[in-house]
Design an enzyme around this catalytic site. Structure first.
Site, mmCIF file in Angstrom:
data_model
loop_
_atom_site.group_PDB
_atom_site.id
_atom_site.type_symbol
_atom_site.label_atom_id
_atom_site.label_comp_id
_atom_site.label_asym_id
_atom_site.label_seq_id
_atom_site.Cartn_x
_atom_site.Cartn_y
_atom_site.Cartn_z
ATOM 1 N N CYS A 50 -0.401 -12.639 1.925
ATOM 2 C CA CYS A 50 -0.071 -11.902 0.702
ATOM 3 C C CYS A 50 1.367 -11.412 0.782
ATOM 4 O O CYS A 50 1.715 -10.601 1.639
ATOM 5 C CB CYS A 50 -1.015 -10.731 0.511
ATOM 6 S SG CYS A 50 -0.500 -9.627 -0.801
ATOM 7 N N CYS A 52 3.334 -9.440 -1.057
ATOM 8 C CA CYS A 52 3.699 -8.041 -1.298
ATOM 9 C C CYS A 52 3.165 -7.123 -0.209
ATOM 10 O O CYS A 52 3.927 -6.496 0.519
ATOM 11 C CB CYS A 52 3.188 -7.587 -2.665
ATOM 12 S SG CYS A 52 3.881 -8.539 -4.013
#
Length: 166
Positions: A50, A52
């Site tokens: 992921c 972020c």
């Protein structure tokens, strides 16, 4: 279980943690051995592609390990890559929801502190490091840092968008 992501494509994401002394665990047996020992403090990082949340978590973990107190042992499992290891780590981390990235701190086999993805995605790397340091101060006794300051200053934090991972 097969890996969802190409291991070579995610290599920089686990090497970043390995550089600061976080041991990658790739099998359920390795996770069981570490977390069943029930001695001292163990930080478990559920790593992720992921962009972020994980992009802040890894630098945050690295920075936290530069603190004056750190866990006796730091390990990581990689969601979507080492699936058996991740499932086993998550069993030990119950009742936390299964999310990645996440960080659990165990003391003598008991989960005593955690950062879940919902918390991680609301912080930058400095905030994540500060939150982990609070847990280290409360539960850890091993002197830090995990690597010398000069080595830490050479650390490159890869910024990789998960949408490009095969």
């Amino acid at each position: 279980m097969d890996s969802i992501y190409d291991r070579d494509a995610v290599r920089p994401m686990w090497e970043e943690l390995a550089y600061v002394g976080v041991q990658p665990l790739t099998t359920a047996e390795e996770v069981k051995k570490v977390l069943s020992a029930k001695q001292g403090t163990v930080m478990v990082v559920v790593n992720s592609v992921c962009g972020c949340a994980a992009g802040g978590a890894r630098p945050g973990v690295a920075k936290a390990l530069q603190h004056r107190l750190i866990p006796d042992q730091s390990v990581t499992v990689f969601a979507g890559v080492d699936r058996g290891a991740v499932e086993t780590a998550r069993e030990f981390m119950k009742p936390l929801p299964t999310s990645s990235p996440s960080v659990g701190l165990f003391r003598n086999g008991e989960l005593v502190y955690a950062l879940q993805r919902s918390q991680i995605e609301m912080m930058d790397a400095n905030g994540i490091a500060q939150a982990l340091v609070e847990g280290f101060d409360e539960f850890c006794t091993k002197p830090g840092p995990s690597i010398p300051k000069e080595a830490y200053e050479k650390l490159h934090h890869p910024q990789v968008c998960a949408s490009s991972i095969p």
